[in-house]
Design a protein around this motif. Sequence first.
Motif, PDB file in Angstrom:
ATOM      1  N   ARG A 120       0.838  -1.214   0.000  1.00  0.00           N
ATOM      2  CA  ARG A 120       0.000   0.000   0.000  1.00  0.00           C
ATOM      3  C   ARG A 120       0.869   1.258   0.000  1.00  0.00           C
ATOM      4  NH1 ARG A 120      -3.417   2.906   4.670  1.00  0.00           N
ATOM      5  NH2 ARG A 120      -4.494   4.395   3.351  1.00  0.00           N
ATOM      6  N   PHE A 121       1.934   1.257   0.792  1.00  0.00           N
ATOM      7  CA  PHE A 121       2.826   2.412   0.798  1.00  0.00           C
ATOM      8  C   PHE A 121       3.509   2.578  -0.549  1.00  0.00           C
ATOM      9  CE2 PHE A 121       7.292   3.749   1.118  1.00  0.00           C
ATOM     10  CZ  PHE A 121       7.083   5.091   1.393  1.00  0.00           C
ATOM     11  N   ALA A 122       4.010   1.473  -1.115  1.00  0.00           N
ATOM     12  CA  ALA A 122       4.727   1.548  -2.388  1.00  0.00           C
ATOM     13  C   ALA A 122       3.835   2.116  -3.493  1.00  0.00           C
ATOM     14  CB  ALA A 122       5.235   0.163  -2.780  1.00  0.00           C
ATOM     15  N   VAL A 123       2.578   1.668  -3.557  1.00  0.00           N
ATOM     16  CA  VAL A 123       1.655   2.127  -4.598  1.00  0.00           C
ATOM     17  C   VAL A 123       1.331   3.605  -4.424  1.00  0.00           C
ATOM     18  CG1 VAL A 123      -0.690   1.893  -5.509  1.00  0.00           C
ATOM     19  CG2 VAL A 123       0.662  -0.155  -5.009  1.00  0.00           C
ATOM     20  N   THR A 124       0.969   4.017  -3.204  1.00  0.00           N
ATOM     21  CA  THR A 124       0.607   5.425  -2.976  1.00  0.00           C
ATOM     22  C   THR A 124       1.815   6.340  -3.159  1.00  0.00           C
ATOM     23  OG1 THR A 124       0.948   5.120  -0.578  1.00  0.00           O
ATOM     24  CG2 THR A 124      -1.296   4.909  -1.416  1.00  0.00           C
ATOM     25  N   TYR A 125       2.986   5.891  -2.697  1.00  0.00           N
ATOM     26  CA  TYR A 125       4.187   6.728  -2.828  1.00  0.00           C
ATOM     27  C   TYR A 125       4.563   6.904  -4.292  1.00  0.00           C
ATOM     28  CZ  TYR A 125       8.957   8.420  -2.347  1.00  0.00           C
ATOM     29  OH  TYR A 125      10.098   9.169  -2.457  1.00  0.00           O
ATOM     30  N   PHE A 126       4.589   5.808  -5.049  1.00  0.00           N
ATOM     31  CA  PHE A 126       4.942   5.902  -6.466  1.00  0.00           C
ATOM     32  C   PHE A 126       3.937   6.778  -7.213  1.00  0.00           C
ATOM     33  CE2 PHE A 126       8.319   2.857  -6.380  1.00  0.00           C
ATOM     34  CZ  PHE A 126       8.982   3.009  -7.595  1.00  0.00           C
ATOM     35  N   PHE A 127       2.657   6.632  -6.881  1.00  0.00           N
ATOM     36  CA  PHE A 127       1.626   7.402  -7.582  1.00  0.00           C
ATOM     37  C   PHE A 127       1.808   8.890  -7.347  1.00  0.00           C
ATOM     38  CE2 PHE A 127      -2.681   9.187  -8.065  1.00  0.00           C
ATOM     39  CZ  PHE A 127      -2.954   8.752  -9.363  1.00  0.00           C
ATOM     40  N   VAL A 128       1.971   9.303  -6.095  1.00  0.00           N
ATOM     41  CA  VAL A 128       2.081  10.739  -5.808  1.00  0.00           C
ATOM     42  C   VAL A 128       3.383  11.318  -6.339  1.00  0.00           C
ATOM     43  CG1 VAL A 128       3.153  10.523  -3.507  1.00  0.00           C
ATOM     44  CG2 VAL A 128       1.721  12.502  -4.034  1.00  0.00           C
ATOM     45  N   ARG A 129       4.470  10.548  -6.276  1.00  0.00           N
ATOM     46  CA  ARG A 129       5.738  11.062  -6.787  1.00  0.00           C
ATOM     47  C   ARG A 129       5.696  11.209  -8.311  1.00  0.00           C
ATOM     48  NH1 ARG A 129       7.138  13.844  -3.019  1.00  0.00           N
ATOM     49  NH2 ARG A 129       8.873  14.385  -4.394  1.00  0.00           N
ATOM     50  N   CYS A 130       4.978  10.306  -8.976  1.00  0.00           N
ATOM     51  CA  CYS A 130       4.829  10.430 -10.428  1.00  0.00           C
ATOM     52  C   CYS A 130       3.985  11.650 -10.786  1.00  0.00           C
ATOM     53  CB  CYS A 130       4.211   9.162 -11.010  1.00  0.00           C
ATOM     54  SG  CYS A 130       5.356   7.764 -11.076  1.00  0.00           S
ATOM     55  N   LEU A 131       3.018  11.978  -9.924  1.00  0.00           N
ATOM     56  CA  LEU A 131       2.248  13.205 -10.139  1.00  0.00           C
ATOM     57  C   LEU A 131       3.167  14.425 -10.065  1.00  0.00           C
ATOM     58  CD1 LEU A 131      -1.022  12.573  -8.058  1.00  0.00           C
ATOM     59  CD2 LEU A 131      -0.730  12.435 -10.536  1.00  0.00           C
ATOM     60  N   TYR A 132       4.051  14.430  -9.069  1.00  0.00           N
ATOM     61  CA  TYR A 132       5.026  15.525  -8.979  1.00  0.00           C
ATOM     62  C   TYR A 132       5.959  15.540 -10.184  1.00  0.00           C
ATOM     63  CZ  TYR A 132       3.917  16.972  -4.196  1.00  0.00           C
ATOM     64  OH  TYR A 132       3.296  17.483  -3.075  1.00  0.00           O
TER      65      TYR A 132
ATOM     66  N   LEU B  30      -4.701  18.317 -10.927  1.00  0.00           N
ATOM     67  CA  LEU B  30      -3.415  17.709 -10.585  1.00  0.00           C
ATOM     68  C   LEU B  30      -2.945  18.181  -9.214  1.00  0.00           C
ATOM     69  CD1 LEU B  30      -1.020  15.954 -11.585  1.00  0.00           C
ATOM     70  CD2 LEU B  30      -0.032  18.047 -12.541  1.00  0.00           C
ATOM     71  N   PHE B  31      -3.113  19.469  -8.941  1.00  0.00           N
ATOM     72  CA  PHE B  31      -2.723  20.013  -7.635  1.00  0.00           C
ATOM     73  C   PHE B  31      -3.522  19.368  -6.504  1.00  0.00           C
ATOM     74  CE2 PHE B  31      -3.981  23.044  -4.318  1.00  0.00           C
ATOM     75  CZ  PHE B  31      -2.755  23.209  -3.673  1.00  0.00           C
ATOM     76  N   LEU B  32      -4.853  19.325  -6.662  1.00  0.00           N
ATOM     77  CA  LEU B  32      -5.709  18.754  -5.612  1.00  0.00           C
ATOM     78  C   LEU B  32      -5.412  17.268  -5.406  1.00  0.00           C
ATOM     79  CD1 LEU B  32      -9.107  20.466  -6.525  1.00  0.00           C
ATOM     80  CD2 LEU B  32      -7.540  21.075  -4.668  1.00  0.00           C
ATOM     81  N   LEU B  33      -5.231  16.552  -6.497  1.00  0.00           N
ATOM     82  CA  LEU B  33      -4.945  15.116  -6.406  1.00  0.00           C
ATOM     83  C   LEU B  33      -3.590  14.872  -5.743  1.00  0.00           C
ATOM     84  CD1 LEU B  33      -5.886  12.259  -7.106  1.00  0.00           C
ATOM     85  CD2 LEU B  33      -4.790  12.521  -9.348  1.00  0.00           C
ATOM     86  N   THR B  34      -2.614  15.714  -6.060  1.00  0.00           N
ATOM     87  CA  THR B  34      -1.275  15.580  -5.466  1.00  0.00           C
ATOM     88  C   THR B  34      -1.330  15.782  -3.957  1.00  0.00           C
ATOM     89  OG1 THR B  34      -0.238  16.370  -7.502  1.00  0.00           O
ATOM     90  CG2 THR B  34       1.081  16.462  -5.503  1.00  0.00           C
ATOM     91  N   GLN B  35      -2.059  16.797  -3.525  1.00  0.00           N
ATOM     92  CA  GLN B  35      -2.155  17.052  -2.088  1.00  0.00           C
ATOM     93  C   GLN B  35      -2.835  15.891  -1.360  1.00  0.00           C
ATOM     94  OE1 GLN B  35      -0.486  19.818  -0.912  1.00  0.00           O
ATOM     95  NE2 GLN B  35       0.010  19.800  -3.085  1.00  0.00           N
ATOM     96  N   TRP B  36      -3.906  15.366  -1.954  1.00  0.00           N
ATOM     97  CA  TRP B  36      -4.626  14.257  -1.327  1.00  0.00           C
ATOM     98  C   TRP B  36      -3.764  12.998  -1.266  1.00  0.00           C
ATOM     99  CZ3 TRP B  36      -8.324  13.007   1.811  1.00  0.00           C
ATOM    100  CH2 TRP B  36      -8.807  11.712   1.839  1.00  0.00           C
ATOM    101  N   MET B  37      -3.051  12.701  -2.346  1.00  0.00           N
ATOM    102  CA  MET B  37      -2.212  11.515  -2.379  1.00  0.00           C
ATOM    103  C   MET B  37      -0.980  11.668  -1.484  1.00  0.00           C
ATOM    104  SD  MET B  37      -3.844   9.317  -4.009  1.00  0.00           S
ATOM    105  CE  MET B  37      -2.541   8.083  -3.857  1.00  0.00           C
ATOM    106  N   ASP B  38      -0.501  12.892  -1.342  1.00  0.00           N
ATOM    107  CA  ASP B  38       0.577  13.147  -0.368  1.00  0.00           C
ATOM    108  C   ASP B  38       0.120  12.780   1.038  1.00  0.00           C
ATOM    109  OD1 ASP B  38       3.192  13.849  -0.867  1.00  0.00           O
ATOM    110  OD2 ASP B  38       2.710  15.914  -1.393  1.00  0.00           O
ATOM    111  N   TYR B  39      -1.100  13.173   1.352  1.00  0.00           N
ATOM    112  CA  TYR B  39      -1.711  12.853   2.644  1.00  0.00           C
ATOM    113  C   TYR B  39      -1.793  11.335   2.833  1.00  0.00           C
ATOM    114  CZ  TYR B  39      -5.652  12.222   5.913  1.00  0.00           C
ATOM    115  OH  TYR B  39      -6.468  11.807   6.942  1.00  0.00           O
ATOM    116  N   GLN B  40      -2.270  10.637   1.806  1.00  0.00           N
ATOM    117  CA  GLN B  40      -2.391   9.180   1.882  1.00  0.00           C
ATOM    118  C   GLN B  40      -1.020   8.508   1.986  1.00  0.00           C
ATOM    119  OE1 GLN B  40      -5.169   7.452   2.207  1.00  0.00           O
ATOM    120  NE2 GLN B  40      -6.461   9.270   2.088  1.00  0.00           N
ATOM    121  N   SER B  41      -0.038   9.056   1.287  1.00  0.00           N
ATOM    122  CA  SER B  41       1.310   8.487   1.317  1.00  0.00           C
ATOM    123  C   SER B  41       1.935   8.613   2.699  1.00  0.00           C
ATOM    124  CB  SER B  41       2.188   9.185   0.270  1.00  0.00           C
ATOM    125  OG  SER B  41       3.509   8.692   0.319  1.00  0.00           O
TER     126      SER B  41
END
Length: 335
Positions: free
Chosen positions: A15-27, A59-70
Amino acid sequence: MFRHFLLTSRSTGIRFAVTYFFVRCLYLITPLTTTALIHSVEIRDRNQFIVLALFYIVLFLLTQWMDYQSDIAEGNCYTDSYQNLLKLIRRKIANRDYRCTELSLDEINQLVGQDFEKANRYFFVEIVRFVYYLFSISFIVFVLFSQSWQIAAVIVVVAAVLIPLNLKTGNTIEDSSNDSLEAMRTLKSMVHDQYMTDRESRFSSIQQINDSLFEKGLSDFQKKNKRKNKEQAFYLNIVSYGSMNMLITFVMILVCFFVFKGDLSFSTLYLFNSYASQLWSPGEFIFEFRAKYKENAPIFEKIRKLSSMKESDDLKQTGIIVSGLENMENPCISH
């Protein structure tokens, strides 16, 4: 090093690997989006601008939310690892074979305290970051070379030279910090000794000697702390941030030159500056990862030995299984 999750369970780690990779790819794609948005203004395309502006907001809103989840997922890795370590220790204590055991209270206290705090990020979290940073550097270099191979080559060469120099300079700061810390411990020990001194010896010659040693200790602490502060200030402001800012400044001038010649569009200014700065942290992390991982290797070995410690056959109970640690060689392994 990638064959086990150590104390992090697979579900928590994935779960951490998926959320971390997703948010970092957004950045990672944000500079491309910003460049496209600037380009739409540059060419006066209103429809493209509206679409990209809306996408940029999403993209900004999604990045902030996924950062929170990560961050939550990373915290769960810490909690999960500590719980699994405690469960493993309790099982080994309850089921240990008294005829063949190396388990001591001091080792347990060390493992659940200082050792865990030092090494827990390297059970799984930092390995995920290592893999991502390899990917991000490859992606950034590819994008930069697709825009201008000359500027990209300059960025890669300069970063490859400056980053190792930064890390080498950082090692001297660590040494001076340790010297300052040791001087502080000496002073604390002197204060403790004075507190324990009885009333009769307060005015004796021994106390006078202690006063002299304390003044010498203060002078030594002041000298070492001054050296540490100067080295830290030089490293942070001149070496570390100075090198990165120098690279960004040089890239800015170089890109402006190519824009002036007409080889690049104005919007690529942001793209090169953003990606040049994004190379820095991954580069530092990768260069020092091996050393940091090896530094924690003795702690990993302690966990492996603990996991493979022989248990009494008549007391065995169902407990947690730490992935990848069951078949380590040990004189007290149960078969």
